[in-house]
Write a protein that holds these residues in place. Structure first.
Motif, short mmCIF file in Angstrom:
data_model
loop_
_atom_site.label_atom_id
_atom_site.label_comp_id
_atom_site.label_asym_id
_atom_site.label_seq_id
_atom_site.Cartn_x
_atom_site.Cartn_y
_atom_site.Cartn_z
N UNK A 203 69.66 27.29 9.73
CA UNK A 203 69.07 26.11 9.80
C UNK A 203 69.29 25.46 11.23
N UNK A 204 70.06 25.95 12.02
CA UNK A 204 70.21 25.37 13.20
C UNK A 204 70.39 26.60 14.54
N UNK A 205 70.81 26.07 15.43
CA UNK A 205 70.84 26.88 16.49
C UNK A 205 72.41 27.29 16.79
N UNK A 206 73.33 27.29 15.96
CA UNK A 206 74.75 27.57 16.02
C UNK A 206 75.17 28.92 16.13
N UNK A 207 74.28 30.01 15.66
CA UNK A 207 74.50 31.39 15.51
C UNK A 207 73.20 32.23 15.85
N UNK A 208 72.52 31.86 17.00
CA UNK A 208 71.23 32.34 17.34
C UNK A 208 71.46 34.16 17.62
N UNK A 209 72.75 34.40 18.00
CA UNK A 209 72.38 35.99 18.02
C UNK A 209 73.22 36.82 16.95
N UNK A 334 60.14 25.60 9.31
CA UNK A 334 60.25 26.84 8.41
C UNK A 334 60.99 26.00 7.09
N UNK A 335 60.28 26.46 5.90
CA UNK A 335 60.92 26.25 4.51
C UNK A 335 60.51 24.79 4.14
N UNK A 336 59.69 23.92 4.86
CA UNK A 336 59.72 22.62 4.61
C UNK A 336 57.93 22.63 4.02
N UNK A 337 57.97 21.68 2.80
CA UNK A 337 56.62 21.65 2.50
C UNK A 337 55.57 20.97 3.35
N UNK A 338 55.93 20.29 4.28
CA UNK A 338 55.23 19.63 5.38
C UNK A 338 54.59 20.61 6.13
N UNK A 413 62.78 25.54 -1.56
CA UNK A 413 63.54 25.43 -2.76
C UNK A 413 62.53 25.28 -4.07
N UNK A 414 61.21 25.88 -3.59
CA UNK A 414 60.17 26.08 -4.87
C UNK A 414 59.60 24.95 -5.20
N UNK A 430 61.53 15.09 -0.27
CA UNK A 430 61.64 15.23 1.21
C UNK A 430 61.16 16.47 1.64
N UNK A 431 61.51 17.39 2.52
CA UNK A 431 61.01 18.47 3.05
C UNK A 431 60.85 19.61 1.69
N UNK A 432 62.02 19.62 1.12
CA UNK A 432 61.98 20.55 0.02
C UNK A 432 62.49 22.08 0.72
N UNK A 433 62.97 21.85 1.89
CA UNK A 433 63.68 22.88 2.48
C UNK A 433 64.82 23.72 1.86
N UNK A 434 65.27 24.88 2.45
CA UNK A 434 66.51 25.53 1.64
C UNK A 434 67.73 24.65 1.95
N UNK A 435 67.81 23.85 2.92
CA UNK A 435 69.04 22.79 2.86
C UNK A 435 68.83 21.55 1.74
#
Length: 511
Positions: A203-209, A334-338, A413-414, A430-435
């Motif tokens: 969901x963020x850039x903490x583990x890009x590699x 990605x993963x948002x309904x927007x 989240x469907x 909200x966005x309905x994303x994975x988070x």
């Protein structure tokens, strides 16, 4: 129709705003992709069926909304079983029936028929991991992904069972195990160790590699996979240049891990994500040059698409601070309904047919490609085939007219949304994303309003009009329920959705 070759390149997690032919303010210049646009149609209101990759791939290959399958939310683990129903016709079957040689190269991510074995020995993990999956049960599906696979056995179900003559690729994303190359129905090099981290932040850039922990073959080098897959596509073009071919090319780029090949690390001056976008443009250039060298450029349809919006791993805060927004003017990712979750770059290039660029602003969907080619082939489809696919042939012929009355989207989240003309009704707070861990069935219980937007006046979805237009809301909700219950959105005999034990997102609509 003359039988043109077809290359369908599906980029993983590429944002609408990343291409310079779609976003004049883009800080990433994509001249090779722009050249595709210069000899074809650019669809500026194109959408994946879902804001996530497994479901959007199902929609593309089947011509059916992904939520009609057994997968109602999220994505499949790499070691999961097949999602596409065994008797379902795919777009590859359609091409094969027309005498095409068919191939798939890259990321499958629709489940495979793995042989299983009992898990033995000390399994990776810790008490902290067990505590995590108690708090977030979804994580349990991925914690031991691939650890029970018998890699000595061939696959009982593979892309060969869905209309492809040849497959070369991986089970899922470059950050999902097992880390091994599959050719046709066999793993080429058996995993012999475990690598990666758990849990993996996407969901963020903490583990890009980084990549998710799982079985890893000694010969599998993450940095080499993306360029190796492009070389395989070039080989297939060379092998099949004298006969019509259909190559479905779901590249692993630009999904994490973000590992730019030699010569591209730092090339963008922005970050690793932008470097990978530049490499995708480079790969497109290699393919188009090969087609020209073999004198089949004019007779090749090159379709360039993304499977959903850009992911958080790209590092939106950094990119936007440097003047680049992968989602362009749209809200979400990605993963948002927007719109930023499912509105995608989409180019239909056909040099033998189109000498310059035209822009199309009609609403289209990945699922529509199935019936489009059936229409081009003058092929009738059965009632239980491509139930949510509308032909784009009128648009390809230059007519500016709607091809579908509505379009349904689904989030990580469907959660559902439905759009008709300029109105878009979103069935989540909200966005309905994975988070977002709420279930749609709880939304009404919590008395949280849905969202309604007029995209003509508010393309960035900033002003929620829910409650102000009850007639519009009732109509759209009723239309969504009808589309679900009919088992299709196209004309034809009603069909059954794949049955599941629980579907809270649908149940909430009927309350």
């Amino acid at each position: 129709m003359n039988q043109p070759n077809v290359i369908l390149m599906l980029v993983d997690d590429l944002g609408y705003g990343d291409l310079s032919c779609l976003n004049h303010a883009s800080k990433i210049k994509t001249p090779n992709i722009d050249a595709l646009a210069d000899r074809g149609i650019v669809f500026r209101d194109a959408h994946a069926t879902s804001a996530l990759c497994t479901p959007s791939r199902y929609g593309l290959l089947s011509g059916r909304y992904n939520w009609r399958s057994k997968l109602k939310s999220l994505v499949l683990p790499g070691g999961d079983s097949p999602l596409i129903e065994p008797d379902r016709m795919t777009i590859a079957d359609l091409f094969k029936q027309q005498g095409y040689t068919t191939a798939c190269v890259g990321k499958w991510h629709l489940g495979l028929g793995w042989a299983r074995r009992p898990m033995e020995g000390d399994l990776p993990g810790s008490d902290d991991e067990l505590d995590l999956i108690k708090q977030d049960p979804v994580m349990a599906r991925f914690r031991l992904d691939g650890m029970d696979i018998d890699f000595d056995q061939k696959l009982t179900t593979s892309p060969l069972d869905y209309g492809f003559d040849y497959f070369y690729g991986t089970a899922a994303s470059l950050d999902q195990p097992p880390y091994a190359i599959i050719e046709n129905d066999r793993v080429l090099d058996k995993p012999d160790h475990v690598s990666g981290v758990f849990p993996l932040d996407r969901n963020g850039p903490t583990q890009q590699t980084e990549w998710q922990r799982g079985p890893h073959a000694q010969s599998f080098v993450h940095e080499d996979i993306v360029p190796d897959m492009n070389r395989k596509v070039l080989d297939l073009i060379d092998q099949n240049k004298d006969k019509p071919f259909f190559i479905y090319y779901p590249t692993h780029a630009v999904h994490g891990p973000l590992l730019p090949p030699h010569g591209f690390d730092g090339k963008s001056g922005l970050n690793r994500y932008a470097d990978m976008v530049l490499y995708v443009d480079h790969m497109v250039g290699e393919i188009t040059q090969s087609l020209k060298d073999k004198a089949i450029w004019d007779n090749t349809i090159f379709i360039f698409l993304s499977d959903n919006g850009c992911a958080g791993v790209a590092d939106y805060p950094l990119l936007t601070s440097r003047g680049h927004n992968p989602s362009y003017i749209f809200r979400g990712k990605k993963s948002d309904i927007y719109e930023g979750g499912h509105r995608i770059p989409a180019i239909f290039s056909w040099p033998g047919q189109y000498s310059d660029r035209s822009n199309c602003d009609q609403t289209v969907c990945l699922s529509d490609l199935f019936r489009t080619f059936a229409d081009l082939f003058d092929q009738e489809l059965a009632d239980d085939t491509a139930e949510d696919s509308f032909s784009l042939k009128p648009l390809l012929d230059g007519r500016d007219q709607p091809v579908r009355e509505s379009i349904v989207h689904s989030s990580g989240n469907g959660s559902f949304s439905i759009r008709s003309k300029n109105w878009k009704l979103e069935f989540c707070p909200d966005g309905g994303g994975m988070e977002s861990r709420h279930e749609s069935s709880n939304v009404l219980q919590d008395a949280i309003a849905y969202q309604l937007y007029n995209l003509e006046e508010d393309i960035s979805e900033q002003t929620n009009l829910f409650g102000l237009h009850p007639d519009v809301e009732e109509h759209l909700k009723a239309e969504l329920i009808r589309i679900i219950e009919q088992g299709r959105s196209t004309p034809g005999k009603p069909q059954a959705n794949t049955p599941v034990d629980s579907w809270p997102q649908y149940d909430a609509l009927k309350q």
